[in-house]
Design a protein around this motif. Structure first.
Motif, PDB file in Angstrom:
ATOM      1  N   HIS A  94       2.212   5.905  -3.220  1.00 43.57           N
ATOM      2  CA  HIS A  94       3.308   6.727  -3.606  1.00 43.57           C
ATOM      3  C   HIS A  94       3.328   6.667  -5.356  1.00 43.57           C
ATOM      4  O   HIS A  94       3.238   7.800  -5.841  1.00 43.57           O
ATOM      5  N   TRP A  95       3.235   5.655  -5.939  1.00 46.94           N
ATOM      6  CA  TRP A  95       3.271   5.558  -7.303  1.00 46.94           C
ATOM      7  C   TRP A  95       1.941   6.215  -7.912  1.00 46.94           C
ATOM      8  O   TRP A  95       1.987   6.962  -8.911  1.00 46.94           O
ATOM      9  N   MET A  96       0.826   6.031  -7.325  1.00 45.90           N
ATOM     10  CA  MET A  96      -0.173   6.600  -7.764  1.00 45.90           C
ATOM     11  C   MET A  96      -0.117   8.149  -7.723  1.00 45.90           C
ATOM     12  O   MET A  96      -0.784   8.769  -8.629  1.00 45.90           O
ATOM     13  N   MET A  97       0.349   8.534  -6.628  1.00 44.81           N
ATOM     14  CA  MET A  97       0.412  10.134  -6.375  1.00 44.81           C
ATOM     15  C   MET A  97       1.541  10.462  -7.404  1.00 44.81           C
ATOM     16  O   MET A  97       1.170  11.837  -7.961  1.00 44.81           O
ATOM     17  N   THR A  98       2.649  10.059  -7.584  1.00 45.62           N
ATOM     18  CA  THR A  98       3.789  10.794  -8.289  1.00 45.62           C
ATOM     19  C   THR A  98       3.394  10.398  -9.768  1.00 45.62           C
ATOM     20  O   THR A  98       3.860  11.183 -10.583  1.00 45.62           O
ATOM     21  N   VAL A 117       0.670  -1.239  -0.030  1.00 45.20           N
ATOM     22  CA  VAL A 117       0.020  -0.069  -0.018  1.00 45.20           C
ATOM     23  C   VAL A 117       0.840   1.282   0.003  1.00 45.20           C
ATOM     24  O   VAL A 117       0.624   2.233  -0.836  1.00 45.20           O
ATOM     25  N   PRO A 118       1.920   1.425   0.735  1.00 44.55           N
ATOM     26  CA  PRO A 118       2.737   2.608   0.695  1.00 44.55           C
ATOM     27  C   PRO A 118       3.185   2.913  -0.478  1.00 44.55           C
ATOM     28  O   PRO A 118       3.051   3.985  -1.129  1.00 44.55           O
ATOM     29  N   LEU A 119       3.760   1.950  -1.272  1.00 49.25           N
ATOM     30  CA  LEU A 119       4.380   1.892  -2.505  1.00 49.25           C
ATOM     31  C   LEU A 119       3.281   2.348  -3.844  1.00 49.25           C
ATOM     32  O   LEU A 119       3.415   3.083  -4.414  1.00 49.25           O
ATOM     33  N   LEU A 120       2.241   1.665  -3.456  1.00 55.58           N
ATOM     34  CA  LEU A 120       1.244   1.928  -4.674  1.00 55.58           C
ATOM     35  C   LEU A 120       0.548   3.309  -4.431  1.00 55.58           C
ATOM     36  O   LEU A 120       0.313   3.861  -5.275  1.00 55.58           O
TER      37      LEU A 120
END
Lengths: 573, 546
Positions: free
Chosen positions: A196-200, A191-194
């Protein structure tokens, strides 16, 4: 969970340019990293996560690269060398090194020797690179050492390299490294990486610009955690309204330990055919999702191998299968108008069943399963008693709370996320102290005529009191934001740029059960004071409570009188 | 007690005896209390154990058995006479009778003074084997009874050190991947706010007596390995953890981890995640390695690192890592000063930690209120009688000018229409609320709360990947045979991870290259083209699936 890369798992590849690639690592395929090259997926399957690889130079006649694991010592080699150099300075040890990013200062030793060049003489011109575009292209294609040669050549052929300050040199090298170094890191998708990826990189709007800070805060304030029933204590159930494509559900599921399928789940042993035992819906440690459309939008959950829309799910034993209960607003508020819920499937006798054609029998079972499941979910949801509510939605939060509050047990935690603060400010105002006081003092007629028992559930609010202000305690609004820093020897500072957009806010509160009958409160008074008229501009609630009271029906709720002065002055609640 | 559960993790429906509950007075004013049905410390209240607040007294017997979230009225408790009693009563009579409060019989004595209340209460000089008194409702106020959560515990806990606040611990636990079943090391437990939050995060079931030593089972259950080097804090925290029913989830050790490492009774915590809230995290880092560290790497530049210590350990016993050998380990350090961060990161780099990132987190809480501006609102205290608009200002000026004129011309004093009464007495306020609905007036505004925490600490995150030897790689290569495509060959699988546009571009480039390269025989060229087309077709299919 997340020890080795399992075949067919979704992973994230981080490239030197700090961009991310989300990939499902299918065995026997070729992974392409665009300009960096290609390699066989088998080279990273069943290898540890968080390793950094380097694409080796292709051998003659081969289209794909082999990989080499880059040890951490090599990743940090430059910085460590720099640090060592800095800690053993050869000249003028007592000089302070001042380094900024754009402006640098000239530091002179006592003998006048330049320790650090200033950027006074640097020429702001990109044309100081003597290698031409064509030459660089050739080097890129034929260069060796995974781009390291190219970077070295670029630096050597820069005419101004000796005029560069330490800082601009480091920057130049970093810039070129990001562009040409053929390295990547394999990261587990969670979840943290997903987020981050969705945001950036992906569409931040799709997840309502919900940053990791917000995701973690929602989790804490809705008190989501693993909670299965014990023999003598019931476990936890949480209500969710999620319009972030399943990200909020994923975040909650991760905290409850039901997001990632168990690691012994084996792709190869995936049972073929539609026939499978469906686990009965769980009664605790569950997420109940109320959604806007006929089907919930949980598209982001596919990265965690959960896809409720397909008939052949990628992971048939996924814990979300029986721990995630989805129902639409129609099924929650007007179940009788929902076709699935209201059309009961008649139970057929074994004889009748045996006479059916197998396809028809299949349909019957499917329908029966669906009906049983829906009825169970709707009925158990309507029974209420939820331990918390988490919302990330663009709908009016008060309309959500109006229907959700009766379903929460006393003491349940409420967390509502909004990308912008305005909806939450409006909501917090519905629970303001003055409004609550007015409500307690003069309840609206439509409310007063209801029985004590029904009040909590039935009263739908009116113009003055859109929500019953006595049902939520500690209504407050907050936000949290991180600031990233670069930490390098002599060059430590916050990042120069970051992502803007919505800030992200959170409304929190607790569901409470107001006492029946009138509650009076005057605070606890140490002294008594006389003379209402003499009381100065600042009137303490206690005084108001003590004096100027005629009968009991002008008693105010204690915290009202307490906070009254603050309320008008500062305190929002 | 067979039912050994924690009110943090399993609050249940109602407040029970001997369990922690939070007495909520108002925002930022909450009192944690362990509910007792009899007074163990014998504080001399005739009602048994009592919580005293500024809003009145609340005997525990009026709280036990209530549903969470319930609003509770204060009770009349004699707080005055108990000070005169004898120091110690010899016997305490456990009180079996539980009294549920009866809301209906809330006798209303609204105008009673406190001194008269004292008169009401029976003289409460404690006698041996006293019967605890039935509580009587007072009108001094009320509280709400809330189940404990790490959040309200953090805001109400007894401060012993700097507290790790909710936004920080939420973000940290999220980033270091503390999930149900994780094993987490917390060094520098301090006041215990992070301890409670991490216990909630990693909790995956209570250990049963039977499988205390079943390591595999224990690992799945999740555990907090907490370390505190301050003796008193350690003791206090250990008591709290026990009282809160978390002793199966949290194990607290009194130790200086910088000196003695993280192994507990020669057992490895097998940590998946680590949180270091220490003054010198770089001294603890050498104890968090996968293998016995070659002391040279540390000894040279870092003066004062316990390299010698590590060496001594390694020479006596075989090295045992405190980390989970089969997972990447996530670490966070929490340091207020930038110098600490720099030294920590420097040590991390040398010890092989990767993905090192430093962030700081700022939290803001907002006040939401109505801002009423205008002359008409002047009656309200605390509001300036500034006009709301130019028109209002103008009207006021004309009015004043008129009064002035009248006075000069006729000598008449115009009757002020001002209400002489205090505008802030209770009736006026109520009237303005109920009749005028001032809660709906004015602009709805928000602003940052007056006091903000501008800096808590810097958070340094890092990851230590699992060790992967050449032999491991060799084995993996045997199991997963690598097929590398050759220029001529057509084998090899689908290409993944490339967008449609990139694919087309690559195909075009390949075609171009070939066109230049291939000036050979015509039939050879035709054959090549055929393969190229089929290849491209395959790729197109793949994309449509995506």
């Amino acid at each position: 969970m997340h020890s080795l890369v399992t075949p067919n798992a979704w992973v994230v590849l981080r490239l030197p340019s700090d961009s991310f690639k989300l990939l499902q690592i299918v065995p026997n395929t070729i992974v392409s990293l665009g300009k960096y090259g290609t390699f066989s997926s088998n080279l990273i399957i069943e290898r540890p996560y968080n390793l950094t690889y380097e694409l080796l130079d292709r051998r003659a006649g081969q289209k794909d690269s082999d990989l080499r694991i880059v040890p951490a010592s090599e990743i940090h080699a430059d910085t460590i060398a720099e640090e060592d150099a800095a800690s053993n300075p050869k000249e003028a040890e007592d000089k302070v090194v001042i380094g900024g990013d754009g402006v640098e200062f000239e530091l002179l030793a006592e003998n006048g020797e330049v320790i650090i060049r200033s950027n006074r003489e640097t020429i702001d011109d990109s044309a100081r690179q003597t290698l031409t575009m064509e030459e660089i292209e050739v080097l890129k294609r034929e260069g060796t050492g995974a781009g390291k040669d190219l970077i070295a050549k670029l630096m050597l052929s820069h005419t101004g390299i000796d005029q560069k300050t330490t800082f601009s040199l480091a920057k130049y090298k970093l810039l070129k490294t990001k562009k040409y170094l053929k390295r990547f890191t394999v990261l587990p998708l969670d979840v943290p990486l997903l987020t981050h990826w969705m945001m950036t990189e992906k569409d931040a709007n799709k997840i309502l610009e919900m940053r990791n800070e917000a995701v973690s805060l929602i989790g804490s304030w809705s008190n989501v955690h693993f909670s299965e029933s014990l023999p003598d204590t019931e476990g936890g159930r949480w209500l969710v309204v999620d319009e972030t494509g399943g990200l909020l559900v994923a975040a909650m599921a991760e905290r409850m330990g039901i997001l990632h399928p168990s690691s012994d789940f084996n792709w190869e042993g995936k049972p073929e055919g539609p026939h499978r035992e469906e686990a009965p819906p769980a009664t605790s440690n569950t997420i109940t999702l109320v959604h806007n459309n006929a089907q919930p939008n949980l598209s982001l959950l596919k990265y965690f191998l959960y896809d409720p829309t397909t008939t052949s799910p990628p992971c048939p034993t996924h814990p979300l299968n029986n721990h995630l209960h989805a129902l639409s607003w129609l099924q929650l508020l007007k179940p009788s108008e929902d076709t699935t819920y209201s059309s009961q499937i008649e139970t057929l006798s074994p004889e009748e069943l045996s006479q059916m054609k197998s396809a028809k029998r299949g349909t019957y079972y499917r329908k029966l399963r669906r009906w049983t499941r829906t009825t169970h979910i709707v009925n158990s949801t309507l029974n209420g008693g939820f331990d918390g509510l988490a919302v990330a939605s663009s709908m009016d939060p008060s309309s959500i709370l109006r229907h959700m509050l009766p379903l929460l047990r006393g003491g349940a935690s409420i967390a509502i996320y909004s990308p912008t603060i305005e909806p939450l400010v409006t909501l917090a105002d519905m629970y303001s102290t003055s409004r609550r006081t007015a409500f307690i003092q003069a309840p609206p007629a439509s409310f007063a005529e209801l029985d004590d028992e029904d009040r909590g559930v039935e009263w739908q609010g009116d113009e003055d009191f859109p929500l019953n202000p006595t049902l939520v305690l500690n209504a407050s609004v907050q936000s949290a934001r991180i600031r990233e820093w670069q930490v390098l020897p002599g060059r430590t500072h916050p990042m120069m740029t970051g992502k803007g957009g919505a800030e992200g806010y959170l409304f929190t509160g607790f569901r409470v059960l107001p006492a029946k009958g009138r509650v009076e409160a005057r605070g606890k008074f140490g002294r008594k004071k006389r003379g209402d008229d003499k009381v100065g501009a600042v009137v303490k609630g206690e005084m108001v409570g003590e004096e100027g009271v005629k009968t009991s029906n002008t008693e105010m709720a204690q915290d009202t009188t307490e906070v009254k002065s603050e309320d008008l002055e500062m305190a929002g609640l | 007690m067979t039912s050994h559960s924690s009110p943090f993790l399993h609050p249940g429906a109602i407040a029970k005896t001997d369990r922690l509950s939070i007495v909520h007075l108002k925002r930022d004013l909450q009192t944690p209390t362990i509910l007792k049905d009899h007074d163990e410390d014998d504080e001399g209240y005739s009602e048994g154990k009592v919580v005293n607040t500024r809003f009145g007294s609340f005997p525990h017997t009026t709280l036990i058995g209530l549903p969470w979230g319930a609003q509770v009225r204060a009770s009349k408790v004699d707080t005055g006479s108990r000070g005169r009693r004898g120091q110690k009563q010899e016997k305490k009579q456990p009180q079996e009778k539980k009294r549920k409060r009866d809301d209906a019989d809330s006798t209303e004595h609204p105008n009673k003074r406190r001194d008269s209340e004292n008169g009401d209460v029976a003289i409460s000089t404690p006698v041996e084997g006293k019967e605890e008194k039935e509580a009587e409702t007072a009108s001094s106020g009320f509280i709400h009874l809330l189940p404990p959560t790490p959040e309200n515990w953090t805001s109400s806990l007894p401060h012993r050190t700097q507290v790790v606040y909710t936004p920080d611990y939420s973000y940290i636990l999220h980033r270091i991947r503390a999930r149900p079943g994780s094993s987490i090391i917390e060094a520098g437990a301090g006041s215990g706010s992070f301890t409670h939050a991490s216990a909630r995060a990693v909790f995956h079931g209570y250990p049963r007596e039977a499988d205390v030593n079943g390591t595999s089972k224990e690992e799945k259950l999740g555990k907090v390995w907490s370390f505190e080097f301050h003796e008193q804090r350690h003791q206090k925290l250990e008591e709290e953890i026990k009282e809160h029913g978390l002793d199966g989830v949290v194990q607290i050790t009194h130790r200086d981890v910088c000196e003695d490492g993280f192994l507990v009774e020669d057992q490895s915590p097998k940590a998946d995640a680590i949180f270091l809230d220490l003054p010198a995290p770089w001294l603890a880092l050498p104890h968090l390695t996968r293998s016995s560290p070659p002391n040279a790497s540390l000894g040279t530049s870092e003066a004062g690192t316990p390299a010698a210590n590590g060496k001594a350990e390694a020479s006596t016993t075989p090295f045992l890592s405190a980390l989970n050998p089969t997972k990447p380990v996530h670490l966070c350090t929490f340091s207020p000063c930038i110098e600490q961060v720099q030294r920590t990161i420097s040590a991390m780099r040398k010890l092989g930690w990767v993905d090192i990132e430093m962030v700081e987190l700022s939290q803001k809480r907002f006040e939401v209120r109505r801002e009423r501006i205008g002359i008409d609102n002047g009656a309200q205290r605390g509001l300036q009688t500034t006009p709301a608009s130019v028109d209002e200002a103008l009207a006021r000026l004309i009015e004043v000018e008129g009064t002035f004129k009248t006075f000069h011309e006729t000598g008449e004093k115009v009757e002020g229409k001002k209400d002489k009464g205090n505008p802030n007495n209770r009736e006026k306020i109520l009237e303005s609320l109920v009749e005028r609905k001032v809660y709906k007036e004015g602009n709805l505004v928000h602003r940052c709360e007056p006091e903000i925490k501008t800096h808590t600490s810097y958070l340094v995150f890092a990851v230590l990947p699992q060790e992967w030897s050449a032999e491991d790689e060799e084995k993996a290569r045997v199991k997963w045979v690598v097929k590398i495509r050759t220029e001529e060959g057509q084998e090899g699988g689908e290409v993944i991870g490339i967008s449609r546009r990139q694919l087309k571009k690559a195909a075009r480039q390949a075609q171009k290259d070939k066109a230049i390269a291939v000036t050979a025989t015509a039939n050879a060229e035709a054959a090549e083209k055929g393969t190229e087309e089929t290849l491209e077709g395959g790729k197109e299919d793949k994309i449509e699936v995506e």
